[in-house]
Design a protein around this motif. Sequence first.
Motif, mmCIF file in Angstrom:
data_model
loop_
_atom_site.group_PDB
_atom_site.id
_atom_site.type_symbol
_atom_site.label_atom_id
_atom_site.label_comp_id
_atom_site.label_asym_id
_atom_site.label_seq_id
_atom_site.Cartn_x
_atom_site.Cartn_y
_atom_site.Cartn_z
ATOM 1 N N GLN A 51 0.826 -1.205 0.000
ATOM 2 C CA GLN A 51 0.000 0.000 0.000
ATOM 3 C C GLN A 51 0.858 1.251 0.000
ATOM 4 O O GLN A 51 0.498 2.262 -0.601
ATOM 5 N N VAL A 52 1.998 1.187 0.694
ATOM 6 C CA VAL A 52 2.864 2.367 0.730
ATOM 7 C C VAL A 52 3.375 2.668 -0.668
ATOM 8 O O VAL A 52 3.442 3.812 -1.100
ATOM 9 N N SER A 86 1.845 1.879 -3.381
ATOM 10 C CA SER A 86 0.713 2.384 -4.165
ATOM 11 C C SER A 86 0.485 3.859 -3.906
ATOM 12 O O SER A 86 -0.038 4.561 -4.752
ATOM 13 N N MET A 87 0.875 4.293 -2.700
ATOM 14 C CA MET A 87 0.678 5.711 -2.374
ATOM 15 C C MET A 87 1.589 6.608 -3.174
ATOM 16 O O MET A 87 1.337 7.801 -3.309
ATOM 17 N N TYR A 94 0.491 9.217 -5.839
ATOM 18 C CA TYR A 94 -0.287 10.335 -5.301
ATOM 19 C C TYR A 94 0.608 11.291 -4.523
ATOM 20 O O TYR A 94 0.500 12.517 -4.656
ATOM 21 N N LEU A 95 1.507 10.735 -3.715
ATOM 22 C CA LEU A 95 2.421 11.596 -2.963
ATOM 23 C C LEU A 95 3.328 12.352 -3.917
ATOM 24 O O LEU A 95 3.601 13.540 -3.714
#
Lengths: 285, 368
Positions: A245-246, A248-249, A252-253
């Motif tokens: 998940q990190v 996947s972030m 966006y970040l």
Amino acid sequence: MTALILTVLATSIPLLLAANGELIAERSGVLNLGVEGMMLMGAVAALGIVLYTGNPYTGIVAGALAGMAVSLALTIFATGFSGLAGAPLVGKTSASLPKIIIPLLSDLPVIGPVLFAQDLLFYLAFLIIAGTSWFLAKTRSGMILRAVGDNHDSAHALGYSVARVRWMAVAFGGACAGMGGAYIPLVLTPHWSEGMTAGRGWIALALVVFASWMPSRIVVGALIFGGITIMQLAGQARGWAVPSQVLSMLPYLATIVALVLISMRGKSSYLTVPACIGKPFHPGS
Amino acid sequence: MIRLVPRTDISPWLAIISPVAAMFATVVAGALIFTFLGYNAAESLYHFFISPLSRVDRITDLVVKACPLMIIALGLVFCYRANIWNIGAEGQYIIGALAAGWLALSFPDTTSPLLLPAMMAIALIAGGAWAAIAALCKTIFNANEILVTLMLSYVAALVMDVLVRGPLRDPMAFGFPLTPMYPDTGLISRMPLPGFGYIGQLHYGVLIAFALAPLAWWLLNRTLPGFQVKVMGSSPRAGRFAGFSQKWTTIGVLLLSGALAGLAGMVEVSANIGQLQPNVSFGYGFTAIIVAFLARLNPIGVIFAGLLVAMAELGGDNAQIALGIPKVVTGLFKGILLFFLLAGATLQQYRITWRSSQAKTKEGEMTS
């Protein structure tokens, strides 16, 4: 290594197309926030047409038309509608776009298969970018577009139809976004799932700002974001200890960071903003 | 050629008529879509709009469903009035629920009545903090708040996902990604209605929503900060001459809407779910945007708008169960509603004219 480059390139194509279309729309002064919806409509239209006709090239056309048709509608509407239209398409796989191999050039090591053995939409994407760049900088129509975006009152005074230029620009933006969305089910993952663009439309919006409204810079930006998106899969495959998940972030970040950096450059970067972006036009006001 | 000309006299009745007209137009469009899809239009419309009101427990379901929408929308009203486009209420909602959940799960054996207020406080702070990231990006770096808040809401969903599947996971949950249940003092219990007893899922949380609305109205219309918000939204230059700070207005409204969204998240989880799971929100943050606009950015209107939109949501559920209509039609409805709302708002400010009458208009303007 070649495979990695290939996936990065493939992943950046939807962003490339969508951002390019949005760039034209924004250059004419229209801040079209519906990119996400247009991409989804393009994706569902492309997949639907291809399943119906069996010919993947019709997918490109369908994607472009669908994106254009909804480029004047709202994102939420298109998200819901594409989910609706796509409901019967969930789970089906379809023929993807075949690769067109350019003889000779594709035999070059590394860059050969990467650049010259790709599908039609891939080549089309880069052609569109080049065409847009030339259009904006070197043609009269491109100049009119820029004029409408920078100072619509003066453009109107000169006799150009601001509304017509903007409609056409937004329609083009929709067509590109639709094609970008179409690329996802046609080439990347040949099936349909609800919301399969996963926020890429919004990233495309940020990409236009990041590229200072210049098409050539969109290529760089799209590649960077494509690479970051791929990092999630690559990291999982390589067994990195970071939770998926990190990773996947990260896109966006990265978008937030890019926005901050670009906006931070202060007044100088804002020289390239179309000055009348987002302002409604009223003749005689 | 059709042209939009600014209206010189804006009737106040239009402010009420246009949302009603938008709803009506949505219903008509919905009927058309249902027929196009092959469903019986009358039956579908019944399930969508009438069935949620047909039983008492369905009405309470309506209120329960509207509760988070109302709380979030109240915060968004302040933001949008100040022209700050917070689209990330979804993320702030999730982070608020997450923070409250973390607090509750850190004290699994407590019986203190202070737990619930503490959870509310931490939800307010956490939601506000998540929105503060966007506020900082906007005030210091001039980054567009639409994109930042939106990106952050995707990030928030992933944060919730990784924490629920990881550190907060319940080892006794048979492998499901769930946290342990909150302690009893961390739950919002069901509220009995005098004379009726317990109905449906009605819980004390709805009182918060109904209490906040008049409070928000008072804050917006009867206090100086509220006035500041309205002025900075409609005329920033005038506000600056009056000494209002754009920076602090931005930060203030974003913190407020983030905090309220976080509170809504906490209330929803404590009242209805009782534990954290990867999916605590069903698009409430985005739906609340529509609620705020349907309410014409008026805090009292938020109550009615929230109930209406909740009705559409529940109607979608009922239609899905009864007729097999895909759930995404609800999303379609919401989009159409927003579209007609915005069209109505535009038509309120502008008139449509034909080019042939332009000469007459100009003449009229010159002589008047």
